[in-house]
Design an enzyme around this catalytic site. Structure first.
Site, PDB file in Angstrom:
ATOM      1  N   LYS A  97      -0.636   5.073   8.460  1.00  0.00           N
ATOM      2  CA  LYS A  97      -0.127   5.343   7.203  1.00  0.00           C
ATOM      3  C   LYS A  97      -1.036   5.523   5.985  1.00  0.00           C
ATOM      4  CE  LYS A  97       2.068   2.426   3.930  1.00  0.00           C
ATOM      5  NZ  LYS A  97       2.443   0.869   3.554  1.00  0.00           N
ATOM      6  N   LYS A 118      -7.543   1.789  -2.778  1.00  0.00           N
ATOM      7  CA  LYS A 118      -7.096   1.178  -1.466  1.00  0.00           C
ATOM      8  C   LYS A 118      -7.155   2.190  -0.414  1.00  0.00           C
ATOM      9  CE  LYS A 118      -5.435  -1.359   1.848  1.00  0.00           C
ATOM     10  NZ  LYS A 118      -4.240  -1.608   2.017  1.00  0.00           N
ATOM     11  N   THR A 176       0.861  -1.239  -0.041  1.00  0.00           N
ATOM     12  CA  THR A 176      -0.019  -0.152  -0.045  1.00  0.00           C
ATOM     13  C   THR A 176       0.802   1.383   0.301  1.00  0.00           C
ATOM     14  OG1 THR A 176      -1.766  -1.289   1.124  1.00  0.00           O
ATOM     15  CG2 THR A 176      -1.786   1.283   1.336  1.00  0.00           C
TER      16      THR A 176
END
Length: 293
Positions: free
Chosen positions: A243, A168, A93
Protein backbone atom coordinates in the site's frame (compact mmCIF):
# COMPACT_ATOMS: atom_id res chain seq x y z
CA UNK A 1 -6.20 16.27 30.48
CA UNK A 2 -8.06 16.07 27.19
CA UNK A 3 -11.33 14.45 26.19
CA UNK A 4 -10.43 12.38 23.14
CA UNK A 5 -12.44 10.47 20.52
CA UNK A 6 -10.37 7.76 18.85
CA UNK A 7 -11.84 6.50 15.56
CA UNK A 8 -10.31 3.28 14.26
CA UNK A 9 -9.33 0.69 16.87
CA UNK A 10 -7.38 -1.81 14.80
CA UNK A 11 -3.91 -3.25 15.36
CA UNK A 12 -2.38 0.23 15.52
CA UNK A 13 -5.27 2.37 16.77
CA UNK A 14 -6.13 0.34 19.85
CA UNK A 15 -2.68 0.39 21.49
CA UNK A 16 -2.34 4.08 20.64
CA UNK A 17 -5.69 4.81 22.30
CA UNK A 18 -4.65 2.69 25.27
CA UNK A 19 -1.49 4.75 25.74
CA UNK A 20 -3.55 7.95 25.76
CA UNK A 21 -5.74 6.37 28.42
CA UNK A 22 -2.66 5.41 30.46
CA UNK A 23 -1.48 9.02 30.23
CA UNK A 24 -4.65 10.10 32.03
CA UNK A 25 -6.76 11.32 29.13
CA UNK A 26 -10.47 10.54 28.81
CA UNK A 27 -10.69 8.37 25.69
CA UNK A 28 -13.83 7.19 23.92
CA UNK A 29 -13.34 4.88 20.97
CA UNK A 30 -15.31 3.80 17.94
CA UNK A 31 -14.79 1.23 15.19
CA UNK A 32 -17.17 -0.34 12.68
CA UNK A 33 -15.60 -3.76 13.26
CA UNK A 34 -17.22 -5.84 15.99
CA UNK A 35 -13.97 -7.72 16.63
CA UNK A 36 -12.11 -4.42 17.06
CA UNK A 37 -14.78 -3.18 19.45
CA UNK A 38 -14.54 -6.41 21.46
CA UNK A 39 -10.76 -6.08 21.70
CA UNK A 40 -11.10 -2.46 22.79
CA UNK A 41 -13.63 -3.38 25.42
CA UNK A 42 -11.32 -6.10 26.75
CA UNK A 43 -8.55 -3.48 26.96
CA UNK A 44 -10.75 -1.28 29.17
CA UNK A 45 -11.52 1.40 26.59
CA UNK A 46 -14.87 3.15 26.74
CA UNK A 47 -16.79 2.54 23.51
CA UNK A 48 -19.15 4.89 21.68
CA UNK A 49 -22.41 3.72 20.15
CA UNK A 50 -21.59 5.51 16.89
CA UNK A 51 -19.40 8.20 15.40
CA UNK A 52 -21.57 11.05 16.67
CA UNK A 53 -21.56 9.62 20.18
CA UNK A 54 -17.76 9.39 20.05
CA UNK A 55 -17.15 13.00 19.03
CA UNK A 56 -20.00 14.76 20.86
CA UNK A 57 -17.95 15.83 23.90
CA UNK A 58 -14.46 15.47 22.42
CA UNK A 59 -11.89 18.25 22.41
CA UNK A 60 -9.62 16.10 20.24
CA UNK A 61 -10.58 13.60 17.53
CA UNK A 62 -7.97 11.13 16.27
CA UNK A 63 -8.52 8.91 13.24
CA UNK A 64 -6.54 5.78 12.29
CA UNK A 65 -8.17 4.37 9.16
CA UNK A 66 -7.24 2.16 6.20
CA UNK A 67 -7.22 4.60 3.26
CA UNK A 68 -7.75 8.15 2.10
CA UNK A 69 -11.37 7.57 1.10
CA UNK A 70 -12.18 6.49 4.65
CA UNK A 71 -10.47 9.51 6.18
CA UNK A 72 -12.25 11.96 3.87
CA UNK A 73 -15.60 10.27 4.56
CA UNK A 74 -15.18 10.33 8.34
CA UNK A 75 -13.87 13.89 8.40
CA UNK A 76 -16.82 14.95 6.25
CA UNK A 77 -19.14 13.34 8.80
CA UNK A 78 -17.29 15.07 11.63
CA UNK A 79 -17.45 18.53 10.04
CA UNK A 80 -20.28 20.56 11.50
CA UNK A 81 -20.88 18.04 14.29
CA UNK A 82 -17.69 18.31 16.31
CA UNK A 83 -17.33 20.97 18.97
CA UNK A 84 -16.14 24.29 17.45
CA UNK A 85 -12.38 24.64 17.71
CA UNK A 86 -11.80 20.93 18.24
CA UNK A 87 -8.50 19.45 17.12
CA UNK A 88 -8.66 16.67 14.50
CA UNK A 89 -5.58 14.50 13.94
CA UNK A 90 -5.31 11.82 11.27
CA UNK A 91 -2.68 9.15 11.98
CA UNK A 92 -3.54 6.98 8.97
CA UNK A 93 -1.12 6.51 6.08
CA UNK A 94 -2.89 7.92 3.02
CA UNK A 95 -2.17 9.83 -0.18
CA UNK A 96 -1.13 13.47 0.11
CA UNK A 97 -4.09 14.67 -1.98
CA UNK A 98 -6.62 13.06 0.38
CA UNK A 99 -4.75 14.46 3.39
CA UNK A 100 -4.98 17.98 2.02
CA UNK A 101 -8.65 17.46 1.17
CA UNK A 102 -9.29 16.38 4.77
CA UNK A 103 -7.51 19.49 6.05
CA UNK A 104 -9.72 21.66 3.83
CA UNK A 105 -12.84 19.96 5.21
CA UNK A 106 -11.68 20.63 8.78
CA UNK A 107 -10.80 24.25 8.04
CA UNK A 108 -14.21 24.90 6.49
CA UNK A 109 -15.83 23.59 9.70
CA UNK A 110 -13.66 25.72 12.00
CA UNK A 111 -11.58 22.79 13.24
CA UNK A 112 -7.82 22.67 13.78
CA UNK A 113 -6.19 19.77 11.94
CA UNK A 114 -3.00 17.76 11.48
CA UNK A 115 -1.92 14.85 9.32
CA UNK A 116 0.32 12.74 11.56
CA UNK A 117 1.13 9.30 10.14
CA UNK A 118 3.33 7.03 12.20
CA UNK A 119 6.26 4.67 11.87
CA UNK A 120 7.17 1.89 14.27
CA UNK A 121 4.60 -0.82 13.65
CA UNK A 122 2.45 -2.58 16.20
CA UNK A 123 5.39 -2.98 18.57
CA UNK A 124 5.98 0.76 18.61
CA UNK A 125 2.26 1.42 19.03
CA UNK A 126 2.13 -0.83 22.09
CA UNK A 127 5.35 0.52 23.58
CA UNK A 128 4.45 4.16 22.96
CA UNK A 129 7.64 4.56 20.92
CA UNK A 130 6.20 5.53 17.54
CA UNK A 131 7.67 8.20 15.28
CA UNK A 132 5.10 10.80 14.21
CA UNK A 133 5.56 12.75 10.96
CA UNK A 134 3.30 15.77 11.24
CA UNK A 135 1.86 18.21 8.74
CA UNK A 136 -0.04 21.37 9.70
CA UNK A 137 0.49 24.79 11.24
CA UNK A 138 3.04 25.37 13.97
CA UNK A 139 0.40 26.47 16.46
CA UNK A 140 -1.68 23.35 15.89
CA UNK A 141 1.42 21.17 16.15
CA UNK A 142 2.28 22.75 19.51
CA UNK A 143 -1.27 22.12 20.73
CA UNK A 144 -1.10 18.44 19.76
CA UNK A 145 2.46 17.74 20.92
CA UNK A 146 1.65 16.53 24.47
CA UNK A 147 -0.88 14.05 23.06
CA UNK A 148 1.50 12.75 20.42
CA UNK A 149 4.22 12.38 23.05
CA UNK A 150 1.92 10.03 24.99
CA UNK A 151 1.95 7.70 21.97
CA UNK A 152 5.39 8.25 20.47
CA UNK A 153 9.05 8.85 21.15
CA UNK A 154 10.00 10.98 18.15
CA UNK A 155 7.66 13.74 16.96
CA UNK A 156 8.71 15.66 13.85
CA UNK A 157 6.91 18.70 12.44
CA UNK A 158 7.54 18.16 8.72
CA UNK A 159 5.82 21.28 7.39
CA UNK A 160 2.44 22.46 6.14
CA UNK A 161 -0.67 20.39 5.43
CA UNK A 162 0.16 17.05 3.79
CA UNK A 163 3.85 17.20 4.72
CA UNK A 164 3.47 14.40 7.27
CA UNK A 165 2.08 12.06 4.63
CA UNK A 166 4.79 13.11 2.18
CA UNK A 167 7.49 12.23 4.72
CA UNK A 168 5.83 8.91 5.54
CA UNK A 169 5.62 7.64 1.97
CA UNK A 170 9.22 8.72 1.25
CA UNK A 171 10.45 6.97 4.41
CA UNK A 172 8.57 3.77 3.63
CA UNK A 173 9.82 3.71 0.07
CA UNK A 174 13.33 3.69 1.55
CA UNK A 175 12.27 0.89 3.91
CA UNK A 176 10.76 -1.27 1.16
CA UNK A 177 13.80 -0.87 -1.08
CA UNK A 178 16.31 -1.49 1.71
CA UNK A 179 14.51 -4.62 2.91
CA UNK A 180 14.67 -6.11 -0.56
CA UNK A 181 18.39 -5.29 -0.72
CA UNK A 182 19.04 -6.96 2.65
CA UNK A 183 17.00 -10.02 1.64
CA UNK A 184 18.89 -10.32 -1.64
CA UNK A 185 22.21 -10.11 0.20
CA UNK A 186 21.26 -12.89 2.63
CA UNK A 187 19.92 -15.07 -0.21
CA UNK A 188 23.21 -14.59 -2.08
CA UNK A 189 25.23 -15.19 1.08
CA UNK A 190 23.43 -18.50 1.62
CA UNK A 191 24.39 -19.67 -1.88
CA UNK A 192 27.98 -18.61 -1.24
CA UNK A 193 28.13 -20.62 1.97
CA UNK A 194 28.10 -17.69 4.40
CA UNK A 195 26.37 -18.17 7.75
CA UNK A 196 23.64 -15.69 8.60
CA UNK A 197 25.56 -14.59 11.67
CA UNK A 198 28.79 -13.96 9.77
CA UNK A 199 27.07 -11.79 7.18
CA UNK A 200 25.17 -9.91 9.87
CA UNK A 201 28.32 -9.30 11.93
CA UNK A 202 30.07 -7.81 8.92
CA UNK A 203 27.23 -5.82 7.34
CA UNK A 204 25.84 -4.46 10.61
CA UNK A 205 29.16 -2.76 11.36
CA UNK A 206 30.07 -1.84 7.80
CA UNK A 207 28.70 0.22 4.94
CA UNK A 208 25.73 -2.13 4.46
CA UNK A 209 24.28 -1.17 7.84
CA UNK A 210 20.62 -0.09 7.76
CA UNK A 211 17.46 -0.41 9.86
CA UNK A 212 16.15 -3.32 7.77
CA UNK A 213 19.29 -5.23 8.75
CA UNK A 214 19.96 -4.25 12.35
CA UNK A 215 16.40 -3.96 13.68
CA UNK A 216 14.45 -6.25 11.34
CA UNK A 217 16.95 -8.79 10.03
CA UNK A 218 14.96 -11.05 7.66
CA UNK A 219 16.55 -14.33 8.83
CA UNK A 220 16.25 -16.01 12.25
CA UNK A 221 19.01 -15.59 14.79
CA UNK A 222 21.02 -12.38 14.52
CA UNK A 223 18.26 -10.04 15.78
CA UNK A 224 16.12 -11.97 18.31
CA UNK A 225 13.24 -9.47 18.19
CA UNK A 226 12.79 -9.60 14.41
CA UNK A 227 9.68 -11.31 12.94
CA UNK A 228 11.93 -13.86 11.24
CA UNK A 229 12.21 -15.59 14.61
CA UNK A 230 8.40 -15.98 14.79
CA UNK A 231 7.74 -17.38 11.30
CA UNK A 232 7.21 -13.81 10.06
CA UNK A 233 4.18 -13.00 12.19
CA UNK A 234 3.80 -9.38 11.11
CA UNK A 235 5.01 -6.33 12.88
CA UNK A 236 4.40 -4.62 9.55
CA UNK A 237 2.47 -6.70 7.04
CA UNK A 238 3.57 -7.08 3.42
CA UNK A 239 0.14 -5.88 2.31
CA UNK A 240 0.69 -2.60 4.14
CA UNK A 241 4.14 -2.21 2.61
CA UNK A 242 2.60 -2.65 -0.84
CA UNK A 243 0.00 0.00 0.00
CA UNK A 244 2.72 2.48 0.99
CA UNK A 245 4.85 1.73 -2.08
CA UNK A 246 1.82 2.31 -4.29
CA UNK A 247 1.22 5.64 -2.57
CA UNK A 248 4.84 6.59 -3.26
CA UNK A 249 4.47 5.65 -6.93
CA UNK A 250 1.23 7.62 -7.15
CA UNK A 251 3.05 10.66 -5.76
CA UNK A 252 6.02 10.13 -8.07
CA UNK A 253 3.72 10.02 -11.10
CA UNK A 254 1.91 13.17 -9.98
CA UNK A 255 5.12 15.12 -9.45
CA UNK A 256 7.28 13.69 -12.23
CA UNK A 257 9.85 12.27 -9.79
CA UNK A 258 12.07 9.42 -10.98
CA UNK A 259 11.83 6.48 -8.56
CA UNK A 260 12.97 3.38 -10.49
CA UNK A 261 13.91 1.37 -7.39
CA UNK A 262 10.66 2.34 -5.69
CA UNK A 263 8.77 1.12 -8.75
CA UNK A 264 10.66 -2.17 -8.75
CA UNK A 265 10.03 -2.65 -5.03
CA UNK A 266 6.31 -2.06 -5.60
CA UNK A 267 6.30 -4.70 -8.34
CA UNK A 268 8.08 -7.26 -6.16
CA UNK A 269 5.77 -6.70 -3.20
CA UNK A 270 2.85 -6.87 -5.62
CA UNK A 271 3.97 -10.34 -6.70
CA UNK A 272 4.46 -11.36 -3.07
CA UNK A 273 0.94 -10.23 -2.20
CA UNK A 274 -0.56 -11.96 -5.26
CA UNK A 275 1.04 -15.17 -3.97
CA UNK A 276 -1.13 -14.87 -0.85
CA UNK A 277 1.61 -13.57 1.42
CA UNK A 278 0.18 -10.14 2.22
CA UNK A 279 -0.67 -11.05 5.80
CA UNK A 280 2.90 -12.03 6.66
CA UNK A 281 5.61 -9.62 7.72
CA UNK A 282 7.14 -7.67 4.85
CA UNK A 283 10.56 -9.17 5.63
CA UNK A 284 9.21 -12.59 4.60
CA UNK A 285 9.76 -11.51 0.99
CA UNK A 286 13.18 -13.17 1.38
CA UNK A 287 11.42 -16.48 0.78
CA UNK A 288 10.15 -15.34 -2.62
CA UNK A 289 13.55 -13.90 -3.52
CA UNK A 290 15.23 -17.20 -2.67
CA UNK A 291 12.84 -18.91 -5.07
CA UNK A 292 13.48 -16.30 -7.74
CA UNK A 293 17.20 -17.08 -7.47
Amino acid sequence: MASIAFIGLGNMGLPMAANLLKAGHAVKGFDLSSSARDAASDAGLELAADLLDAIRAAEVIITMLPAGVHVVTVWTDIAGKARPGSLVIDCSTIDVESARKAHAIAESAGLASLDAPVSGGTGGASAGSLTFMVGGTGDTFARALPLLEAMGRKIVHCGATGAGQAAKICNNMILGISMIAVCEAFALGEKLGLSHQALYDVASTSSGQCWSLTSYCPVPGPVPTSPANRDYVPGFAAGLMLKDLKLAQQAALATGAATPLGAEAAQLYGLFNKAGQGGRDFSAIIEMLRGAG
